[in-house]
Design a protein around this motif. Structure first.
Motif, PDB file in Angstrom:
ATOM      1  N   LEU A  34      -7.661  -2.362  -8.036  1.00 22.05           N
ATOM      2  CA  LEU A  34      -7.604  -1.007  -7.486  1.00 22.05           C
ATOM      3  C   LEU A  34      -7.697  -1.012  -5.963  1.00 22.05           C
ATOM      4  CD1 LEU A  34      -9.868   1.046  -9.916  1.00 22.05           C
ATOM      5  CD2 LEU A  34      -7.466   1.472  -9.411  1.00 22.05           C
ATOM      6  N   ALA A  35      -8.550  -1.868  -5.426  1.00 23.43           N
ATOM      7  CA  ALA A  35      -8.718  -1.933  -3.978  1.00 23.43           C
ATOM      8  C   ALA A  35      -7.415  -2.329  -3.290  1.00 23.43           C
ATOM      9  CB  ALA A  35      -9.831  -2.917  -3.624  1.00 23.43           C
ATOM     10  N   PHE A  36      -6.745  -3.341  -3.826  1.00 21.95           N
ATOM     11  CA  PHE A  36      -5.472  -3.762  -3.229  1.00 21.95           C
ATOM     12  C   PHE A  36      -4.394  -2.698  -3.413  1.00 21.95           C
ATOM     13  CE2 PHE A  36      -7.451  -7.920  -3.005  1.00 21.95           C
ATOM     14  CZ  PHE A  36      -6.947  -8.396  -1.805  1.00 21.95           C
TER      15      PHE A  36
ATOM     16  N   ARG B 143      -2.592  -8.938 -13.026  1.00 24.41           N
ATOM     17  CA  ARG B 143      -2.544  -7.606 -12.387  1.00 24.41           C
ATOM     18  C   ARG B 143      -3.023  -7.692 -10.940  1.00 24.41           C
ATOM     19  NH1 ARG B 143      -5.366  -5.212 -17.216  1.00 24.41           N
ATOM     20  NH2 ARG B 143      -3.681  -4.737 -18.636  1.00 24.41           N
ATOM     21  N   LEU B 144      -4.088  -8.436 -10.718  1.00 30.04           N
ATOM     22  CA  LEU B 144      -4.627  -8.589  -9.369  1.00 30.04           C
ATOM     23  C   LEU B 144      -3.643  -9.333  -8.473  1.00 30.04           C
ATOM     24  CD1 LEU B 144      -6.776  -8.388  -7.198  1.00 30.04           C
ATOM     25  CD2 LEU B 144      -8.003 -10.272  -8.329  1.00 30.04           C
ATOM     26  N   LEU B 145      -3.059 -10.400  -8.974  1.00 30.08           N
ATOM     27  CA  LEU B 145      -2.072 -11.147  -8.184  1.00 30.08           C
ATOM     28  C   LEU B 145      -0.869 -10.271  -7.841  1.00 30.08           C
ATOM     29  CD1 LEU B 145      -2.245 -14.571 -10.044  1.00 30.08           C
ATOM     30  CD2 LEU B 145      -2.946 -14.135  -7.667  1.00 30.08           C
ATOM     31  N   ALA B 146      -0.433  -9.443  -8.775  1.00 28.56           N
ATOM     32  CA  ALA B 146       0.689  -8.530  -8.508  1.00 28.56           C
ATOM     33  C   ALA B 146       0.313  -7.514  -7.428  1.00 28.56           C
ATOM     34  CB  ALA B 146       1.105  -7.814  -9.793  1.00 28.56           C
ATOM     35  N   ALA B 147      -0.936  -7.037  -7.461  1.00 32.46           N
ATOM     36  CA  ALA B 147      -1.388  -6.077  -6.447  1.00 32.46           C
ATOM     37  C   ALA B 147      -1.465  -6.727  -5.067  1.00 32.46           C
ATOM     38  CB  ALA B 147      -2.747  -5.500  -6.841  1.00 32.46           C
ATOM     39  N   GLN B 148      -1.715  -8.028  -5.012  1.00 29.91           N
ATOM     40  CA  GLN B 148      -1.811  -8.744  -3.743  1.00 29.91           C
ATOM     41  C   GLN B 148      -0.450  -9.169  -3.203  1.00 29.91           C
ATOM     42  OE1 GLN B 148      -4.374 -12.094  -4.509  1.00 29.91           O
ATOM     43  NE2 GLN B 148      -6.234 -10.915  -4.197  1.00 29.91           N
ATOM     44  N   ALA B 149       0.547  -9.196  -4.040  1.00 28.60           N
ATOM     45  CA  ALA B 149       1.848  -9.776  -3.685  1.00 28.60           C
ATOM     46  C   ALA B 149       2.547  -9.081  -2.524  1.00 28.60           C
ATOM     47  CB  ALA B 149       2.765  -9.791  -4.911  1.00 28.60           C
ATOM     48  N   SER B 150       2.299  -7.803  -2.301  1.00 23.50           N
ATOM     49  CA  SER B 150       2.973  -7.055  -1.235  1.00 23.50           C
ATOM     50  C   SER B 150       2.497  -7.444   0.160  1.00 23.50           C
ATOM     51  CB  SER B 150       2.717  -5.555  -1.401  1.00 23.50           C
ATOM     52  OG  SER B 150       3.016  -5.139  -2.694  1.00 23.50           O
TER      53      SER B 150
END
Length: 135
Positions: A51-53, A96-103
């Motif tokens: 959520l944070a990312f 999910r976390l890795l996907a949120a960080q990918a940008s």
């Protein structure tokens, strides 16, 4: 460079979880308290980090592609899973976390002891107590 701190709090008896997010950039702090769907602490740690990312990405808009983030977590399982890109029992949450960080252009993860994560820890506990009062 953005500094991002997250922490989760879970009440095992009720299964309620909440999280705290602290974003620091240019000596400015943004604090957020969030209710989480997770019913155990490990899942909650992954959920609040994701959520944070996501929230930081939304806040930055197009600037996200050039943004660097120093991510601080006191969760060893989150930190170790990110380093290995593998989590035996939490792979879905990690993905999910890795996907949120990918940008983001660059994300560096640093495990910190709980005493160095007091801001996010306090926010998470405040959010959990607020959820318990409503119940």
């Amino acid at each position: 460079m953005y500094s991002l701190y997250t922490d989760a709090a879970t009440q095992p008896q009720t299964g309620l979880s909440a999280g705290g997010i602290l974003i620091v950039h240019d000596h400015q702090q943004t604090q957020q308290k969030v209710a989480l769907a997770a019913t155990d602490n490990h899942t909650a740690e992954f959920e609040v980090a994701t959520l944070a990312f996501q929230r930081l990405r939304t806040h930055l808009g197009d600037a996200v592609a050039t943004a660097s983030v120093l991510f601080h977590t006191d969760s060893q399982i989150v930190s170790q899973s990110l380093a290995k890109r593998y989590a035996k029992h939490y792979q879905v949450e990690l993905d999910r976390l890795l996907a949120a960080q990918a940008s983001f252009q660059l994300v560096l993860t640093e495990w910190v002891p709980e005493k160095q994560n007091r801001g996010a820890h306090t926010l998470a506990n405040q959010a959990l107590h607020a959820r318990e009062e409503v119940k």
